[in-house]
Scaffold this motif. Structure first.
Motif, PDB file in Angstrom:
ATOM      1  N   ASP A   1     -35.683 -66.124 -20.955  1.00 29.80           N
ATOM      2  CA  ASP A   1     -36.564 -65.529 -19.953  1.00 29.80           C
ATOM      3  C   ASP A   1     -36.974 -64.127 -20.393  1.00 29.80           C
ATOM      4  OD1 ASP A   1     -37.914 -64.710 -17.731  1.00 29.80           O
ATOM      5  OD2 ASP A   1     -36.217 -64.846 -16.351  1.00 29.80           O
ATOM      6  N   LEU A   2     -38.274 -63.896 -20.492  1.00 28.04           N
ATOM      7  CA  LEU A   2     -38.776 -62.592 -20.928  1.00 28.04           C
ATOM      8  C   LEU A   2     -39.440 -61.802 -19.802  1.00 28.04           C
ATOM      9  CD1 LEU A   2     -40.389 -63.487 -24.382  1.00 28.04           C
ATOM     10  CD2 LEU A   2     -38.361 -62.083 -24.006  1.00 28.04           C
ATOM     11  N   TYR A   3     -39.547 -62.380 -18.622  1.00 31.76           N
ATOM     12  CA  TYR A   3     -40.259 -61.702 -17.537  1.00 31.76           C
ATOM     13  C   TYR A   3     -39.654 -60.326 -17.252  1.00 31.76           C
ATOM     14  CZ  TYR A   3     -42.592 -66.128 -16.617  1.00 31.76           C
ATOM     15  OH  TYR A   3     -43.344 -67.270 -16.746  1.00 31.76           O
ATOM     16  N   GLY A   4     -40.532 -59.322 -17.232  1.00 35.34           N
ATOM     17  CA  GLY A   4     -40.089 -57.960 -16.964  1.00 35.34           C
ATOM     18  C   GLY A   4     -39.660 -57.194 -18.200  1.00 35.34           C
ATOM     19  N   LYS A   5     -39.539 -57.887 -19.336  1.00 37.00           N
ATOM     20  CA  LYS A   5     -39.145 -57.220 -20.577  1.00 37.00           C
ATOM     21  C   LYS A   5     -40.338 -56.447 -21.153  1.00 37.00           C
ATOM     22  CE  LYS A   5     -34.938 -59.082 -21.179  1.00 37.00           C
ATOM     23  NZ  LYS A   5     -33.695 -58.282 -21.273  1.00 37.00           N
ATOM     24  N   VAL A   6     -40.043 -55.323 -21.792  1.00 30.35           N
ATOM     25  CA  VAL A   6     -41.075 -54.561 -22.495  1.00 30.35           C
ATOM     26  C   VAL A   6     -41.033 -54.962 -23.963  1.00 30.35           C
ATOM     27  CG1 VAL A   6     -41.891 -52.282 -23.180  1.00 30.35           C
ATOM     28  CG2 VAL A   6     -40.946 -52.626 -20.890  1.00 30.35           C
ATOM     29  N   LEU A   7     -42.145 -55.506 -24.453  1.00 28.95           N
ATOM     30  CA  LEU A   7     -42.231 -55.962 -25.836  1.00 28.95           C
ATOM     31  C   LEU A   7     -43.035 -54.975 -26.671  1.00 28.95           C
ATOM     32  CD1 LEU A   7     -43.124 -59.760 -25.349  1.00 28.95           C
ATOM     33  CD2 LEU A   7     -40.882 -58.647 -25.222  1.00 28.95           C
ATOM     34  N   SER A   8     -42.559 -54.722 -27.873  1.00 28.54           N
ATOM     35  CA  SER A   8     -43.332 -53.963 -28.858  1.00 28.54           C
ATOM     36  C   SER A   8     -43.799 -54.964 -29.904  1.00 28.54           C
ATOM     37  CB  SER A   8     -42.468 -52.877 -29.505  1.00 28.54           C
ATOM     38  OG  SER A   8     -43.203 -52.184 -30.498  1.00 28.54           O
ATOM     39  N   ILE A   9     -45.117 -55.133 -30.008  1.00 24.32           N
ATOM     40  CA  ILE A   9     -45.689 -56.174 -30.863  1.00 24.32           C
ATOM     41  C   ILE A   9     -46.390 -55.532 -32.057  1.00 24.32           C
ATOM     42  CG2 ILE A   9     -47.241 -58.157 -30.944  1.00 24.32           C
ATOM     43  CD1 ILE A   9     -46.966 -58.279 -27.852  1.00 24.32           C
ATOM     44  N   LYS A  10     -45.880 -55.820 -33.254  1.00 21.59           N
ATOM     45  CA  LYS A  10     -46.459 -55.283 -34.483  1.00 21.59           C
ATOM     46  C   LYS A  10     -47.351 -56.339 -35.132  1.00 21.59           C
ATOM     47  CE  LYS A  10     -42.432 -52.342 -35.339  1.00 21.59           C
ATOM     48  NZ  LYS A  10     -41.366 -51.973 -36.317  1.00 21.59           N
ATOM     49  N   PHE A  11     -48.567 -55.940 -35.462  1.00 24.86           N
ATOM     50  CA  PHE A  11     -49.546 -56.876 -36.021  1.00 24.86           C
ATOM     51  C   PHE A  11     -49.469 -56.865 -37.547  1.00 24.86           C
ATOM     52  CE2 PHE A  11     -50.726 -56.341 -31.753  1.00 24.86           C
ATOM     53  CZ  PHE A  11     -51.534 -57.403 -31.376  1.00 24.86           C
ATOM     54  N   ILE A  12     -49.184 -58.039 -38.106  1.00 25.49           N
ATOM     55  CA  ILE A  12     -48.965 -58.161 -39.549  1.00 25.49           C
ATOM     56  C   ILE A  12     -50.171 -58.754 -40.270  1.00 25.49           C
ATOM     57  CG2 ILE A  12     -47.422 -59.075 -41.324  1.00 25.49           C
ATOM     58  CD1 ILE A  12     -46.177 -57.027 -39.338  1.00 25.49           C
ATOM     59  N   GLY A  13     -50.861 -59.691 -39.630  1.00 23.09           N
ATOM     60  CA  GLY A  13     -52.009 -60.306 -40.282  1.00 23.09           C
ATOM     61  C   GLY A  13     -52.875 -61.078 -39.303  1.00 23.09           C
ATOM     62  N   PHE A  14     -54.158 -61.210 -39.641  1.00 23.26           N
ATOM     63  CA  PHE A  14     -55.103 -61.985 -38.828  1.00 23.26           C
ATOM     64  C   PHE A  14     -55.094 -63.420 -39.343  1.00 23.26           C
ATOM     65  CE2 PHE A  14     -59.398 -63.648 -37.983  1.00 23.26           C
ATOM     66  CZ  PHE A  14     -59.525 -63.370 -36.626  1.00 23.26           C
ATOM     67  N   LEU A  15     -54.786 -64.385 -38.459  1.00 22.68           N
ATOM     68  CA  LEU A  15     -54.711 -65.782 -38.874  1.00 22.68           C
ATOM     69  C   LEU A  15     -56.032 -66.522 -38.706  1.00 22.68           C
ATOM     70  CD1 LEU A  15     -51.200 -66.853 -37.496  1.00 22.68           C
ATOM     71  CD2 LEU A  15     -51.819 -66.204 -39.832  1.00 22.68           C
ATOM     72  N   ARG A  16     -56.664 -66.363 -37.546  1.00 22.57           N
ATOM     73  CA  ARG A  16     -57.915 -67.093 -37.313  1.00 22.57           C
ATOM     74  C   ARG A  16     -58.618 -66.564 -36.068  1.00 22.57           C
ATOM     75  NH1 ARG A  16     -57.322 -70.558 -33.028  1.00 22.57           N
ATOM     76  NH2 ARG A  16     -55.189 -71.175 -32.481  1.00 22.57           N
ATOM     77  N   PRO A  17     -59.923 -66.846 -35.944  1.00 19.36           N
ATOM     78  CA  PRO A  17     -60.638 -66.482 -34.714  1.00 19.36           C
ATOM     79  C   PRO A  17     -60.290 -67.466 -33.599  1.00 19.36           C
ATOM     80  CG  PRO A  17     -62.096 -67.642 -36.192  1.00 19.36           C
ATOM     81  CD  PRO A  17     -60.815 -67.431 -36.957  1.00 19.36           C
ATOM     82  N   LEU A  18     -60.724 -67.166 -32.389  1.00 21.01           N
ATOM     83  CA  LEU A  18     -60.530 -68.081 -31.268  1.00 21.01           C
ATOM     84  C   LEU A  18     -61.439 -69.294 -31.446  1.00 21.01           C
ATOM     85  CD1 LEU A  18     -60.448 -65.541 -28.300  1.00 21.01           C
ATOM     86  CD2 LEU A  18     -58.519 -66.501 -29.571  1.00 21.01           C
TER      87      LEU A  18
ATOM     88  N   GLY B   1     -50.093 -46.518 -42.307  1.00 23.51           N
ATOM     89  CA  GLY B   1     -48.788 -46.259 -42.906  1.00 23.51           C
ATOM     90  C   GLY B   1     -47.681 -47.059 -42.264  1.00 23.51           C
ATOM     91  N   GLN B   2     -48.043 -47.909 -41.317  1.00 22.89           N
ATOM     92  CA  GLN B   2     -47.116 -48.804 -40.635  1.00 22.89           C
ATOM     93  C   GLN B   2     -47.955 -49.817 -39.858  1.00 22.89           C
ATOM     94  OE1 GLN B   2     -44.811 -46.514 -37.840  1.00 22.89           O
ATOM     95  NE2 GLN B   2     -46.539 -46.147 -36.498  1.00 22.89           N
ATOM     96  N   PRO B   3     -47.369 -50.926 -39.404  1.00 24.10           N
ATOM     97  CA  PRO B   3     -48.166 -51.906 -38.670  1.00 24.10           C
ATOM     98  C   PRO B   3     -48.731 -51.344 -37.362  1.00 24.10           C
ATOM     99  CG  PRO B   3     -46.123 -52.899 -39.441  1.00 24.10           C
ATOM    100  CD  PRO B   3     -45.997 -51.422 -39.675  1.00 24.10           C
ATOM    101  N   PHE B   4     -49.985 -51.686 -37.080  1.00 23.35           N
ATOM    102  CA  PHE B   4     -50.552 -51.381 -35.767  1.00 23.35           C
ATOM    103  C   PHE B   4     -49.718 -52.115 -34.725  1.00 23.35           C
ATOM    104  CE2 PHE B   4     -53.232 -53.163 -32.359  1.00 23.35           C
ATOM    105  CZ  PHE B   4     -53.569 -51.986 -31.704  1.00 23.35           C
ATOM    106  N   PHE B   5     -49.457 -51.473 -33.582  1.00 21.39           N
ATOM    107  CA  PHE B   5     -48.631 -52.125 -32.571  1.00 21.39           C
ATOM    108  C   PHE B   5     -49.119 -51.810 -31.164  1.00 21.39           C
ATOM    109  CE2 PHE B   5     -46.809 -47.922 -32.973  1.00 21.39           C
ATOM    110  CZ  PHE B   5     -46.388 -47.592 -31.687  1.00 21.39           C
ATOM    111  N   ILE B   6     -48.733 -52.675 -30.246  1.00 18.80           N
ATOM    112  CA  ILE B   6     -48.965 -52.445 -28.829  1.00 18.80           C
ATOM    113  C   ILE B   6     -47.648 -52.673 -28.097  1.00 18.80           C
ATOM    114  CG2 ILE B   6     -51.372 -53.199 -28.973  1.00 18.80           C
ATOM    115  CD1 ILE B   6     -50.546 -55.803 -27.595  1.00 18.80           C
ATOM    116  N   SER B   7     -47.510 -52.093 -26.924  1.00 19.36           N
ATOM    117  CA  SER B   7     -46.321 -52.302 -26.098  1.00 19.36           C
ATOM    118  C   SER B   7     -46.756 -52.645 -24.687  1.00 19.36           C
ATOM    119  CB  SER B   7     -45.441 -51.046 -26.079  1.00 19.36           C
ATOM    120  OG  SER B   7     -44.941 -50.756 -27.363  1.00 19.36           O
TER     121      SER B   7
END
Length: 282
Positions: free
Chosen positions: A243-260, A165-171
């Motif tokens: 500079d993002l060091y020390g920042k807490v990011l909330s990352i929402k996954f919208i789509g799979f682009l490719r494998p490694l 019901g919303q994007p999967f996310f990690i923080s």
């Protein structure tokens, strides 16, 4: 003291079906001068119950609160609780002030695993009202945490997000890494995170921090081109320079682009990253 309208369930990832139960509890609470509450289990208990933990307890609490839940009873599934029958568990909640229970028709309660109408019958016996919420389906398929987990592990982000019901996310917090991306001209933020991750690969994502939102890429897994096997999470923000060091990011996954992929040269890797960046803008 106000009584509670209590949503019953595991609520192990607060998916769309869970939200329907929670929203019903909130609606009933608001209409009857009750406090909306929910039952769930702590992180260790989900492992004991053989449940894949997509979100930890603190995240699940935030998701439940976002729906309107005011009180959360988080239980530990220990040896004592394992032996508690449904009627005794519900009686305990009634002693805490539960006046109305809301649960899905497939909800299982107690050591005797009472479900649906059986739970409703017990509620009637102990003098507590109850509401059964029908199972929620998408394209003829029941929404379930196990199904969502499999979809995420398969990299099927779109289908998983539809069920959530919303994007999967990690923080996670940005930490210092090897700065491989920066040396190539594509600065990345290395994110410290030890929770559930979807299939290794490159994803189109949206990152939020400090009230700002950026489109970008997230690489989950190893770095085969560099011979680095240790998995990591690297995030690239489109249009960000800082500079993002020390920042807490909330990352929402919208789509799979490719494998490694292991590339033969740095030039080929750079070309692929440029293409990934363009795909992430769409």
């Amino acid at each position: 003291m106000k009584g509670f309208c209590v949503a019953l369930g595991l609520f192990d990832c607060v998916h769309k079906g869970h939200r329907k139960v929670l929203e019903e509890a909130v609606s009933i609470a608001e209409g009857n001068d009750l406090t909306a509450a929910a039952v769930t289990f702590d992180d260790e208990s989900l492992g004991l119950l053989h449940k894949t933990q997509i979100y930890n307890l603190s995240t699940r609490k935030l998701l439940m609160q976002s729906v309107g839940i005011k009180e959360i009873f988080a239980y530990r599934f220990d040896e004592k609780l394992k032996k508690v029958a449904a009627i005794d568990f519900l009686k305990e909640l009634a002693r805490k002030g539960a006046k109305h229970f809301v649960f899905g028709c497939d909800y299982s309660c107690g050591s005797d695993r009472k479900t649906g109408k059986q739970v409703a019958k017990i509620c009637n016996e102990i003098g507590v009202k109850s509401t059964i919420v029908p199972v929620l389906m998408i394209d003829g398929e029941k929404i379930s945490s196990s199904r969502i987990s499999k979809l995420l592990l398969d990299g099927n982000i779109n289908a998983a997000n539809a069920m959530l019901g919303q994007p999967f996310f990690i923080s996670g917090t940005v930490i210092h890494g090897r700065e491989v991306g920066r040396k190539m001209g594509f600065p990345t933020a290395n994110v410290s995170y030890d929770g559930f991750t979807p299939k290794f690969g490159v994803y189109k994502t949206i990152t939020c921090f400090d009230g700002k939102i950026y489109a970008g890429l997230t690489n989950i897994g190893s770095k085969p081109t560099f011979g680095i096997e240790a998995p990591s999470i690297e995030n690239t923000l489109i249009g960000f320079d800082g500079d993002l060091y020390g920042k807490v990011l909330s990352i929402k996954f919208i789509g799979f682009l490719r494998p490694l992929i292991k590339f033969d040269s740095m030039d080929k890797l750079k070309l692929q990253i440029q293409k990934d960046m363009e795909d992430a803008k769409c």
